[in-house]
Write a protein that holds these residues in place. Sequence first.
Motif, PDB file in Angstrom:
ATOM      1  N   SER A 161      13.756  11.259   4.240  1.00 38.46           N
ATOM      2  CA  SER A 161      14.611  12.338   4.732  1.00 38.46           C
ATOM      3  C   SER A 161      14.352  13.606   3.928  1.00 38.46           C
ATOM      4  O   SER A 161      14.264  14.705   4.495  1.00 38.46           O
ATOM      5  N   ILE A 162      14.235  13.453   2.629  1.00 40.50           N
ATOM      6  CA  ILE A 162      13.979  14.634   1.798  1.00 40.50           C
ATOM      7  C   ILE A 162      12.679  15.290   2.231  1.00 40.50           C
ATOM      8  O   ILE A 162      12.600  16.513   2.402  1.00 40.50           O
ATOM      9  N   ALA A 163      11.664  14.462   2.453  1.00 44.06           N
ATOM     10  CA  ALA A 163      10.364  15.008   2.835  1.00 44.06           C
ATOM     11  C   ALA A 163      10.470  15.795   4.125  1.00 44.06           C
ATOM     12  O   ALA A 163       9.800  16.810   4.317  1.00 44.06           O
ATOM     13  N   VAL A 164      11.345  15.333   5.039  1.00 44.38           N
ATOM     14  CA  VAL A 164      11.450  16.010   6.326  1.00 44.38           C
ATOM     15  C   VAL A 164      12.366  17.234   6.220  1.00 44.38           C
ATOM     16  O   VAL A 164      12.037  18.324   6.710  1.00 44.38           O
ATOM     17  N   ILE A 165      13.519  17.075   5.538  1.00 46.41           N
ATOM     18  CA  ILE A 165      14.523  18.151   5.528  1.00 46.41           C
ATOM     19  C   ILE A 165      14.178  19.241   4.512  1.00 46.41           C
ATOM     20  O   ILE A 165      14.372  20.413   4.767  1.00 46.41           O
ATOM     21  N   TYR A 166      13.688  18.828   3.367  1.00 52.63           N
ATOM     22  CA  TYR A 166      13.349  19.827   2.334  1.00 52.63           C
ATOM     23  C   TYR A 166      11.869  19.757   2.027  1.00 52.63           C
ATOM     24  O   TYR A 166      11.449  19.194   1.016  1.00 52.63           O
ATOM     25  N   PRO A 167      11.027  20.307   2.925  1.00 54.43           N
ATOM     26  CA  PRO A 167       9.588  20.109   2.734  1.00 54.43           C
ATOM     27  C   PRO A 167       9.059  20.809   1.479  1.00 54.43           C
ATOM     28  O   PRO A 167       9.783  21.493   0.788  1.00 54.43           O
ATOM     29  N   TRP A 168       7.785  20.549   1.256  1.00 55.90           N
ATOM     30  CA  TRP A 168       7.027  21.050   0.100  1.00 55.90           C
ATOM     31  C   TRP A 168       7.597  20.455  -1.192  1.00 55.90           C
ATOM     32  O   TRP A 168       7.578  21.063  -2.239  1.00 55.90           O
ATOM     33  N   GLY A 169       8.060  19.253  -1.077  1.00 58.15           N
ATOM     34  CA  GLY A 169       8.580  18.568  -2.265  1.00 58.15           C
ATOM     35  C   GLY A 169       7.544  18.418  -3.354  1.00 58.15           C
ATOM     36  O   GLY A 169       7.864  18.434  -4.541  1.00 58.15           O
ATOM     37  N   SER A 170       6.281  18.284  -2.944  1.00 62.81           N
ATOM     38  CA  SER A 170       5.263  18.116  -3.978  1.00 62.81           C
ATOM     39  C   SER A 170       5.238  19.326  -4.891  1.00 62.81           C
ATOM     40  O   SER A 170       4.857  19.222  -6.056  1.00 62.81           O
ATOM     41  N   SER A 171       5.638  20.481  -4.379  1.00 59.05           N
ATOM     42  CA  SER A 171       5.671  21.653  -5.251  1.00 59.05           C
ATOM     43  C   SER A 171       6.985  21.760  -6.006  1.00 59.05           C
ATOM     44  O   SER A 171       7.003  21.961  -7.211  1.00 59.05           O
ATOM     45  N   TRP A 172       8.101  21.619  -5.281  1.00 56.21           N
ATOM     46  CA  TRP A 172       9.342  21.809  -6.042  1.00 56.21           C
ATOM     47  C   TRP A 172       9.654  20.646  -6.979  1.00 56.21           C
ATOM     48  O   TRP A 172      10.372  20.805  -7.958  1.00 56.21           O
ATOM     49  N   PHE A 173       9.083  19.487  -6.729  1.00 56.57           N
ATOM     50  CA  PHE A 173       9.237  18.396  -7.705  1.00 56.57           C
ATOM     51  C   PHE A 173       8.719  18.870  -9.065  1.00 56.57           C
ATOM     52  O   PHE A 173       9.358  18.698 -10.100  1.00 56.57           O
ATOM     53  N   ALA A 174       7.554  19.510  -8.999  1.00 54.00           N
ATOM     54  CA  ALA A 174       6.911  19.933 -10.247  1.00 54.00           C
ATOM     55  C   ALA A 174       7.741  20.967 -11.001  1.00 54.00           C
ATOM     56  O   ALA A 174       7.716  21.006 -12.227  1.00 54.00           O
ATOM     57  N   TYR A 230       0.843  -1.196   0.000  1.00 57.93           N
ATOM     58  CA  TYR A 230       0.000   0.000   0.000  1.00 57.93           C
ATOM     59  C   TYR A 230       0.874   1.240   0.000  1.00 57.93           C
ATOM     60  O   TYR A 230       0.607   2.218  -0.715  1.00 57.93           O
ATOM     61  N   GLY A 231       1.939   1.197   0.793  1.00 62.05           N
ATOM     62  CA  GLY A 231       2.848   2.345   0.852  1.00 62.05           C
ATOM     63  C   GLY A 231       3.498   2.607  -0.485  1.00 62.05           C
ATOM     64  O   GLY A 231       3.372   3.703  -1.051  1.00 62.05           O
ATOM     65  N   ILE A 232       4.154   1.589  -1.030  1.00 57.53           N
ATOM     66  CA  ILE A 232       4.944   1.811  -2.241  1.00 57.53           C
ATOM     67  C   ILE A 232       4.046   2.183  -3.420  1.00 57.53           C
ATOM     68  O   ILE A 232       4.414   3.002  -4.258  1.00 57.53           O
ATOM     69  N   LEU A 233       2.842   1.590  -3.457  1.00 53.16           N
ATOM     70  CA  LEU A 233       1.962   1.917  -4.584  1.00 53.16           C
ATOM     71  C   LEU A 233       1.535   3.375  -4.530  1.00 53.16           C
ATOM     72  O   LEU A 233       1.556   4.082  -5.543  1.00 53.16           O
ATOM     73  N   ALA A 234       1.186   3.847  -3.322  1.00 51.79           N
ATOM     74  CA  ALA A 234       0.773   5.247  -3.201  1.00 51.79           C
ATOM     75  C   ALA A 234       1.940   6.166  -3.546  1.00 51.79           C
ATOM     76  O   ALA A 234       1.787   7.137  -4.297  1.00 51.79           O
ATOM     77  N   VAL A 235       3.111   5.855  -3.031  1.00 56.58           N
ATOM     78  CA  VAL A 235       4.272   6.707  -3.272  1.00 56.58           C
ATOM     79  C   VAL A 235       4.632   6.724  -4.759  1.00 56.58           C
ATOM     80  O   VAL A 235       4.844   7.788  -5.348  1.00 56.58           O
ATOM     81  N   THR A 236       4.656   5.547  -5.370  1.00 54.61           N
ATOM     82  CA  THR A 236       4.998   5.484  -6.798  1.00 54.61           C
ATOM     83  C   THR A 236       3.974   6.268  -7.618  1.00 54.61           C
ATOM     84  O   THR A 236       4.326   7.033  -8.514  1.00 54.61           O
ATOM     85  N   LEU A 237       2.712   6.070  -7.267  1.00 52.46           N
ATOM     86  CA  LEU A 237       1.663   6.789  -7.989  1.00 52.46           C
ATOM     87  C   LEU A 237       1.870   8.301  -7.851  1.00 52.46           C
ATOM     88  O   LEU A 237       1.774   9.049  -8.831  1.00 52.46           O
ATOM     89  N   GLY A 238       2.201   8.742  -6.649  1.00 51.84           N
ATOM     90  CA  GLY A 238       2.445  10.165  -6.407  1.00 51.84           C
ATOM     91  C   GLY A 238       3.547  10.691  -7.299  1.00 51.84           C
ATOM     92  O   GLY A 238       3.400  11.735  -7.945  1.00 51.84           O
ATOM     93  N   HIS A 239       4.656   9.960  -7.369  1.00 54.28           N
ATOM     94  CA  HIS A 239       5.772  10.392  -8.215  1.00 54.28           C
ATOM     95  C   HIS A 239       5.332  10.476  -9.673  1.00 54.28           C
ATOM     96  O   HIS A 239       5.714  11.398 -10.387  1.00 54.28           O
ATOM     97  N   PHE A 240       4.538   9.502 -10.102  1.00 56.06           N
ATOM     98  CA  PHE A 240       4.102   9.508 -11.494  1.00 56.06           C
ATOM     99  C   PHE A 240       3.212  10.705 -11.789  1.00 56.06           C
ATOM    100  O   PHE A 240       3.345  11.348 -12.836  1.00 56.06           O
ATOM    101  N   ILE A 241       2.321  10.999 -10.851  1.00 60.47           N
ATOM    102  CA  ILE A 241       1.411  12.123 -11.084  1.00 60.47           C
ATOM    103  C   ILE A 241       2.213  13.422 -11.180  1.00 60.47           C
ATOM    104  O   ILE A 241       2.017  14.231 -12.088  1.00 60.47           O
ATOM    105  N   ALA A 242       3.140  13.597 -10.245  1.00 56.55           N
ATOM    106  CA  ALA A 242       3.939  14.827 -10.263  1.00 56.55           C
ATOM    107  C   ALA A 242       4.747  14.925 -11.547  1.00 56.55           C
ATOM    108  O   ALA A 242       4.991  16.010 -12.078  1.00 56.55           O
TER     109      ALA A 242
END
Lengths: 226, 497
Positions: free
Chosen positions: A143-156, A59-71
């Motif tokens: 670690s990235i999520a914790v140290i460099y937050p708002w990754g969902s935005s800067w990924f894009a 469940y974890g990896i599928l959600a995470v992978t899906l998130g990366h794909f969407i971004a």
Amino acid sequence: MDPRVLDQFLFIALPYVCLFTFFLMTIYRYRTEKFSYSSLSSQFLENKQHFWAVVPFHYGILAVTLGHFIAFLVPRTVLAWNSHPLRLYILEISALAFGLLTLIGLISIVMRRGSFSKIREVTTTTDWILFALLIVQTVFGISIAVIYPWGSSWFATVLSPYLWSIFLLNPDISYLAGSPLLVRSHIVLAFLIIGFFPFTRLVHLLVVPNPYLWRKVQVVRWYGNK
Amino acid sequence: MQVRSQVSMVFHLDKCIGCHTCSVACKNIWTDRKGAEYMWWNNVETKPGTGFPTKWEDQDKYKGGFELTDNGKLNIKSTSKTKIIPNIFHNPHMPTMDDYYEPWTYDYQNLFNAPEGPVQPTAKPISMIDGKDIDIQSGPNWDDDLGGSPIYAENDPNLKGLTEQQKHELSAIERLVFFYFPRICNHCLNPCCVASCPSGALYKRGEDGIVLIDQQRCRAWRSCVAACPYKKTYFNWFTGKSEKCILCFPRLETGQAPACFHSCVGRIRYLGVLLYDADRLEEVAKLPDEELVEGHRSLILDPFDPQVIAEARKNGISEAVLESAQNSPVYKFVKVWKIALPPHIEYRTLPMLFYVPPMSPVQASKPEDTIKHNSDNLFHDIDDSRVPMRFLANLFGAGHEGGVRYALSKQKAVRWHRRAETVGDVDRETADRILREANCSREEAEAIYELTTLCKFEDRFVIPPMHREQAIEMMKDPYEHKKEVGFGFVSGPARGL
Ligand code: HEM
Ligand code: SF4
Ligand code: SF4
């Protein structure tokens, strides 16, 4: 060595080598060693810890992978969604939660495989290498999520354009200028895992059943034309 | 009407001597491999008993087969279509190795290598999975012959509905009884294993109805293992693929009987073609429990009926198969004489292996010091049999006695008839009356007697020419084809990375 050469190696040459290996070898393996495409389930040998290992991980990896794909695919939509702080928080927190779920699952998988001698019997060296890569990668991600937050935005804005440039065969690593070491490691490891993919049990996710939900209940095969 | 043909089977339980020759023949040919050690595509159980895997008939535990929902739908009990999504990662109804047994061997080397000492060295049992010492808890035929055992016989799920007294009698020493129940895959008409496979790896062969697992397409989602109510698909823990009885199709295609059939010492096994109406499958699979046995039988078509023959021809069934269907011993047992019944039809998979229910000795009791039979009759009333009718009804009639009573009465009548003919110590009139009561003519009794006791190889196995070889040259180079028959591919079945 000139750091620019190293960058070109890690972010242009390596990705292409890995992607090429991925496509070539998955197809080659499917055509020559079709039998080896299997999820290689170990539930039959141990059924109690199995649930607590395999299920959270997937469940974890599928959600995470899906998130990366969407971004990667629709960065603008993600940015539009994140324009609202509350929605940004929700996205970030759930991403982190799924990342942690993946890590917990992975650790349980490794502990389960290590502690039951019967399961060790069906665990290959490749499996151990794969688990190590996945754990390191997941730790990087968290670690990235914790140290460099708002990754969902800067990924894009940073990673999507870079990844697109790779896929459009017009590589441009200037987008990565100034991104921290942790992020760079995450990218390199991601490509390594993609390159390693065809040689591991991960091929099972390419053959996840799809027609099942709408195929006829019974399957009959005729020898001739029928 | 859509006529299809199916290679079908009858096991005559009255003749099984429980020798396990069939199991060993199968094991030596098909499952003597790493990952398959624990599999018994053919196994012989003692009934009453818990069977293999332990208590497989307890569907509250295993959730095998179909269930009829309140709104008239047929649902796979273990993993319905929507439940497959969460269940694919972890199947909650998957049996594990503990339900079967852990295969072991012995450390024979120790007999040679042990250092000199005061005692003889032994060969310790070691697991065939991890090579460790093993404390053997269970093994193949672990409950063999243990009728009356409080661990095994008393936990048989088919005892459901028996009175306390009947259950008690089953374990009283002077009434002890058991019979053998050999089992292979039933090659069902509505196979639950096929219906449950997310990959579509399982399929039924159109021409002969054999149910197979495509080893190249199986991805170890293991739905079929949970779904088959008879637990006749097995998971190979080493290759990561499911496997099952293939009805020895490579033998059938070359005109030989399957190995378990061929080797059967009691000659209890019959094999032949049945024609059936594929259009009515769903309708029959949805009948209420009490109509299932009759409904299932009504699917089977008369191979002499001109209309059936015409439809069969239209559907591409060849003359040779039609002829084979007309000579089929299975057709006689199941449809004409109605003395062979499907096992656990309430699982609604429409099995195509039928059983002639066994006769058993008359009940006895011990009023004083000596054991006395409850009936003085030479061939007692079937209700006085040691195996309660109710028990057989749970096995072969979805809990309803009608079909079993009919089959047993007819078998009893055949015995009366033959006794009157050969020994002559029972009078002809009584024999005729009993025949009439059992709805059996003298000719029919003679025919049953002959196919039961005097049957030769060709009488028991009427194998149709299986048209796999048909016109192969037109589609493929025969030499290429030759390399691929059997499992159908040339790369070795090696476990993936
Ligand atoms: C919808 C997609 C997927 C399905 C249906 C699926 C299904 C499965 C199944 C059935 C198993 C066998 C578990 C067992 O019984 O032992 C498995 C194992 C595994 N899967 Fe997946 N999987 C999917 C996606 C993924 C993804 C995206 C990854 C990672 C990138 C992944 C990585 C693994 C790993 C590492 C194992 C081994 C677990 C163990 O050691 O027990 N899977 N998967
Ligand atoms: S007995 Fe089980 S494995 Fe065989 S066809 Fe029926 S459902 Fe499938
Ligand atoms: S070989 Fe025949 S008689 Fe012997 S156990 Fe098997 S089915 Fe019964």
